[in-house]
Enzyme design. Structure first.
Site, PDB file in Angstrom:
ATOM      1  N   HIS A 185      24.232  61.453   0.715  1.00 39.85           N
ATOM      2  CA  HIS A 185      25.570  60.927   0.448  1.00 39.85           C
ATOM      3  C   HIS A 185      25.422  59.604  -0.289  1.00 39.85           C
ATOM      4  CE1 HIS A 185      29.929  60.564   1.162  1.00 39.85           C
ATOM      5  NE2 HIS A 185      29.685  59.260   1.223  1.00 39.85           N
ATOM      6  N   CYS A 186      26.003  59.513  -1.462  1.00 45.46           N
ATOM      7  CA  CYS A 186      25.852  58.337  -2.317  1.00 45.46           C
ATOM      8  C   CYS A 186      26.932  57.303  -1.990  1.00 45.46           C
ATOM      9  CB  CYS A 186      25.931  58.741  -3.790  1.00 45.46           C
ATOM     10  SG  CYS A 186      25.769  57.337  -4.931  1.00 45.46           S
ATOM     11  N   ILE A 187      26.508  56.092  -1.633  1.00 45.47           N
ATOM     12  CA  ILE A 187      27.468  55.045  -1.285  1.00 45.47           C
ATOM     13  C   ILE A 187      28.162  54.483  -2.520  1.00 45.47           C
ATOM     14  CG2 ILE A 187      26.240  54.414   0.819  1.00 45.47           C
ATOM     15  CD1 ILE A 187      25.044  52.046  -0.692  1.00 45.47           C
TER      16      ILE A 187
END
Length: 236
Positions: free
Chosen positions: A78-80
């Site tokens: 999951h890319c912040i």
């Protein structure tokens, strides 16, 4: 020379913004797949898992993301930065976004270094500049000026470059092995370098660096990875 520099910078900004937006907007979840059809063979069907949150039989290499509230095909992480998951359909844009951030930050750091340490060394080559670089926010207490603001942006460029390099060096070996972050210790889906690159960047993987708008169809649907298990075993 000025025009070449300006056009090169504009190209890098276009690539960063375009790949960033594409990574956000391309849906790589199981919701984008119309029909999930598990394999008929019982031994292969066992590889699929039932997701109690999505209430669906999810394919292998997919994982449920609590933030996105769905299962993601070939989920990597999951890319912040983009606020969504990186998976089968948008990993191309995520990697190219990192690559062009590295190029862009290197571009900025180079030109800013010339500006600070060559063109204006009489202003910046002193102990006060060193204090501002070591403790950038503390420097504003002693001297609220544009010079300190320039030094802050200069330092942020180097920090961004370092962080992007770390991300690239972490993800690139996994791509060459045909693995995700969850599979970094295995090589179950390793099809060889060229095919592994195709799985991420598509069949036109030699050209995707030119533009995020360039179509490059992926050779796999992101769902049925069972057949590739046998193929990867032959290639090893």
């Amino acid at each position: 020379m000025f025009m070449l520099t300006w056009i090169g910078g504009l190209f890098v900004v276009f690539q960063i913004a375009g790949n960033f937006l594409a990574c956000m907007l391309v849906d790589t979840s199981i919701r984008a797949t119309t029909i999930l059809t598990p394999p008929q063979e019982p031994q292969l069907r066992k590889l699929w898992r039932f997701c109690s949150l999505c209430e669906v039989l999810a394919p292998i290499r997919s994982w449920h993301c609590d933030s996105c509230r769905t299962c993601v095909l070939k989920r990597d992480h999951h890319c912040i930065f983009t606020g969504n998951c990186v998976g089968h359909r948008n990993q191309r844009y995520f990697i190219l976004f990192i690559v062009y951030v590295i190029i862009g930050c290197s571009y900025c750091c180079l030109y800013n270094s010339v500006y600070f340490w060559y063109l204006h060394k009489d202003i910046y080559l002193n102990s006060r500049t060193l204090l501002s670089l070591i403790c950038p926010f503390v420097g504003f207490f002693f001297d609220i000026s544009w010079n300190n603001l320039y030094l802050l942006t200069y330092e942020l460029g180097f920090i961004s470059l370092l962080y992007a390099l770390i991300l690239f060096l972490f993800h690139w070996p996994n791509i060459l092995r045909g693995a995700t972050t969850h599979e970094s210790q295995t090589a179950k889906y390793d099809l060889g370098r060229d095919l592994n690159l195709e799985m991420v960047f598509g069949k036109r993987w030699h050209l995707v660096w030119l533009s995020p708008l360039l179509e490059s169809p992926l050779p796999h649907d992101g769902v049925h990875w069972e057949s590739l298990l046998k193929q990867s075993n032959k290639n090893r």
